[in-house]
Design an enzyme around this catalytic site. Structure first.
Site, mmCIF file in Angstrom:
data_model
loop_
_atom_site.group_PDB
_atom_site.id
_atom_site.type_symbol
_atom_site.label_atom_id
_atom_site.label_comp_id
_atom_site.label_asym_id
_atom_site.label_seq_id
_atom_site.Cartn_x
_atom_site.Cartn_y
_atom_site.Cartn_z
ATOM 1 N N HIS A 1 -8.019 -5.069 -0.660
ATOM 2 C CA HIS A 1 -6.728 -4.425 -0.439
ATOM 3 C C HIS A 1 -6.009 -4.984 0.794
ATOM 4 C CE1 HIS A 1 -3.722 -1.313 -0.573
ATOM 5 N NE2 HIS A 1 -4.008 -0.921 0.642
ATOM 6 N N ASP A 2 -6.766 -5.278 1.841
ATOM 7 C CA ASP A 2 -6.183 -5.785 3.084
ATOM 8 C C ASP A 2 -5.443 -7.112 2.916
ATOM 9 O OD1 ASP A 2 -6.387 -3.962 5.071
ATOM 10 O OD2 ASP A 2 -8.147 -4.836 6.049
ATOM 11 N N SER B 1 0.836 -1.191 0.000
ATOM 12 C CA SER B 1 0.000 0.000 0.000
ATOM 13 C C SER B 1 0.881 1.254 0.000
ATOM 14 C CB SER B 1 -0.941 -0.044 1.209
ATOM 15 O OG SER B 1 -1.971 0.900 1.070
ATOM 16 N N ASP C 1 -8.594 -6.293 -4.973
ATOM 17 C CA ASP C 1 -8.211 -4.974 -4.450
ATOM 18 C C ASP C 1 -8.747 -3.905 -5.393
ATOM 19 O OD1 ASP C 1 -6.988 -2.653 -3.570
ATOM 20 O OD2 ASP C 1 -4.962 -3.489 -3.538
ATOM 21 N N ARG D 1 -11.936 6.858 9.453
ATOM 22 C CA ARG D 1 -11.436 5.490 9.452
ATOM 23 C C ARG D 1 -12.482 4.515 8.910
ATOM 24 N NH1 ARG D 1 -7.000 2.332 9.074
ATOM 25 N NH2 ARG D 1 -7.108 0.497 10.394
#
Lengths: 383, 195
Positions: free
Chosen positions: A361-362, A163, A328, A232
């Site tokens: 993405h994680d 990232s 992602d 967040r």
């Protein structure tokens, strides 16, 4: 040259206070920033793992993501959680602390001990807050370069990041090609797209709309926790895939049998996001969130090199390993392909693979035997 | 390491230190042999992510991609050789892939199974079914080979495009066979091409 001296005298690791967990160094600087300002002094909080070889040839820099920190493989001092990348970094892991000398530093602008908006402004003795200069990814990299000088590492065996960490890895290779033998760029991009910037702007506006933000001067009062939590929550959605959310939560209700016909967290996914938001504000500074998201939004490696990404890597001897994940949608495979295209055009030695994962993405932070295999094999071949 | 016969031919005719792009490199067997045996600077393109992961784990520079699409990313004349082994017949547009190979590499090695081999002919003639042979083991519906060709087809195509075949090798049962009746006797053909 201080660097040459350090390299010629093997440091005794046990006694050298530069090495080990939870280190902080104050470098006199000044650090000239892309925005035109200078920063002095520059504080950097970092950790090292493993032993630096006598010729300093085994150093691997791990770069963290937006809300990450230097505790890559050690317990987080505030949350008590294990390091954020213990799957990748440790004895016998792909970034192998029994072979590599691993460095991970808190990025400039962050809030875990490196210079950032919460740091004291030497001019006033009070927190910089929004008087902290706006920084870029390349500024973070330059600060890390100063840290490596301090540690006696002239050249990295590899720089590794996912990232925003991948952005730093690319920036490292472009800024200091002679200091990087290899770069591993995971779930990342060479520029922020309009959509990336748009999501970040939602987060920043949520922070700044919180009355507790007070133009950034909240350090002796209540912080803008509600705004940061919303930021967040919005960002966290972008880290997950739709399929992943569906699999984990679907439309399941949270500890109730029926909808409440109110605005409690009826759905599990709401409860989960609220928890993510609330636990985040305990460990992160809202102003740092503004500065680091800004740095990411300003990131466009091609723009730094006359508009042609290939020119960022012209003549490079650095070897690259680029990895993306198929679900992602924050930094989709097409972005990684763009990087690989540029590397090919520059004649760089590049590997690229798109791995399959349901986690969006994680995925780069989660268990992935294929990712481990690729990074392990790549690093063994270069370092 | 034992290389497949067509790869052996290719490996034997690449000079040490050359720059090579192996298109459809699989797990990188040829690339590794060239790197380890001849110090060749080898890069690969491979469509299957598991194969790419295996190749990267061997320390090879391999990019996941599709020969039909992603060769466009490579600059002109960036390589001494572009290699396409046993892949031409699986591409959607083999003619364009060939053009790309000759744009990217100063020379190109192309190997393919010969669909006019006598066993294939016999199978089709006497059996009336799409051939399933040692070299073409898949059935009509699960074969990756979507553009079958013969040695003579390939030669004719080279003539049409003005491509020079510097050399050609023909293989049957892993051994070299005569060029004269190659279209009937060769299971595999390997061509070294240049514009």
């Amino acid at each position: 040259m201080a660097r040459a001296c350090l390299a010629s005298i093997p440091p005794t690791m046990s006694s050298d206070r530069r090495f080990g967990p939870s280190r902080t160094v104050t470098l006199s600087g000044p650090l000239r920033l892309d925005g035109g300002a200078t920063l002095a002094p520059v504080e950097i909080a970092y950790e090292t793992y493993g032993t630096l070889a006598a010729d300093a040839s085994n150093a691997v820099l791990v770069c963290h993501a937006l809300t990450g920190d230097q505790h890559v493989a050690s317990e987080h001092p505030r949350t008590g959680k294990p390091g954020w990348w213990t799957r990748m970094v440790g004895p016998g892991k792909p970034v192998d602390t029994s072979r590599h000398f691993v460095i991970c530093a808190n990025v400039l602008g962050s809030c875990m001990g490196s210079s950032g908006p919460a740091s004291a402004d030497p001019a006033t003795g009070r927190p910089y807050a929004m008087r902290f200069p706006v920084i870029t990814i390349r500024d973070m990299v330059r600060a890390q370069g100063m840290l490596l000088d301090h540690l006696g590492v002239a050249r990295l065996a590899a720089v590794v990041g996912g990232s925003m960490g991948g952005m730093q890895a690319l920036s490292w290779a472009a800024t200091y090609p002679d200091r990087v033998r290899a770069a591993v760029v995971i779930a990342s991009t060479a520029r922020h797209t309009a959509q990336n910037i748009a999501f970040h702007e939602v987060g920043r506006q949520a922070v700044m709309a919180d009355p507790n933000w007070r133009g950034g001067d909240y350090y002796d009062r209540e912080p803008p926790a509600a705004g940061l939590a919303v930021a967040r929550m919005a960002a966290h959605i972008t880290y997950l895939s739709e399929a992943g959310l569906t699999e984990k939560f679907g439309r399941k209700l949270q500890a109730r049998d029926a909808k409440s016909f109110g605005f409690d967290a009826d759905f599990q996914v709401e409860s989960y996001l609220r928890h993510q938001g609330l636990s985040f504000v305990d460990r992160f500074d809202a102003n740092s969130y503004l500065y680091i998201t800004r740095a990411m939004d300003y990131f466009d490696l091609a723009e730094e090199h006359g508009g042609r990404l290939a020119d960022a890597f012209r003549g490079t001897a650095t070897r690259f390993c680029v990895v993306s994940f198929d679900t992602d949608w924050l930094y989709p495979t097409a972005e990684s392909r763009g990087v690989v295209h540029a590397l090919n055009a520059a004649g760089a030695a590049a590997s690229f693979v798109e791995l399959s994962s349901p986690f969006g993405h994680d995925a780069f932070l989660l268990e992935s035997p294929e990712l481990s295999r690729v990074v392990d094999g790549f690093l063994r071949s270069v370092a | 390491m034992t290389l497949r016969p067509d790869l052996r031919v290719i490996a034997d005719h690449i000079e040490p230190g050359a720059r090579v792009l192996d298109v459809g490199c699989g797990e990188g067997t040829l690339m590794a042999a060239l790197r380890d045996g001849k110090g060749v600077d080898a890069r690969g393109l491979e469509i299957d992510p598991l194969n790419v992961a295996a190749a990267v784990a061997r320390g090879l520079s391999v990019v996941q991609g599709d020969a039909d699409v992603d060769l466009a990313d490579y600059p002109d004349g960036g390589f001494d050789y572009a290699i396409l082994s046993q892949t031409l017949q699986t591409t959607r547009a083999p003619d364009r892939v060939l053009d790309e190979l000759l744009r990217i590499g100063r020379r190109a090695f192309v190997s393919f199974p010969n669909f006019a081999h006598w066993r294939v002919r016999a199978s089709l003639l006497w059996g009336g079914r799409m051939p399933v042979t040692r070299l073409l083991p898949e059935r009509w519906y699960d074969t990756p080979n979507i553009h079958h060709l013969t040695v003579d087809d390939f030669r004719a195509h080279l003539d049409d495009r003005g491509v020079t075949a510097e050399r050609a090798w023909f293989l049957a049962r892993g051994r070299r066979t005569r060029p004269a009746a190659a279209n009937l006797l060769a299971e595999h053909a390997v061509f070294l091409l240049r514009l």
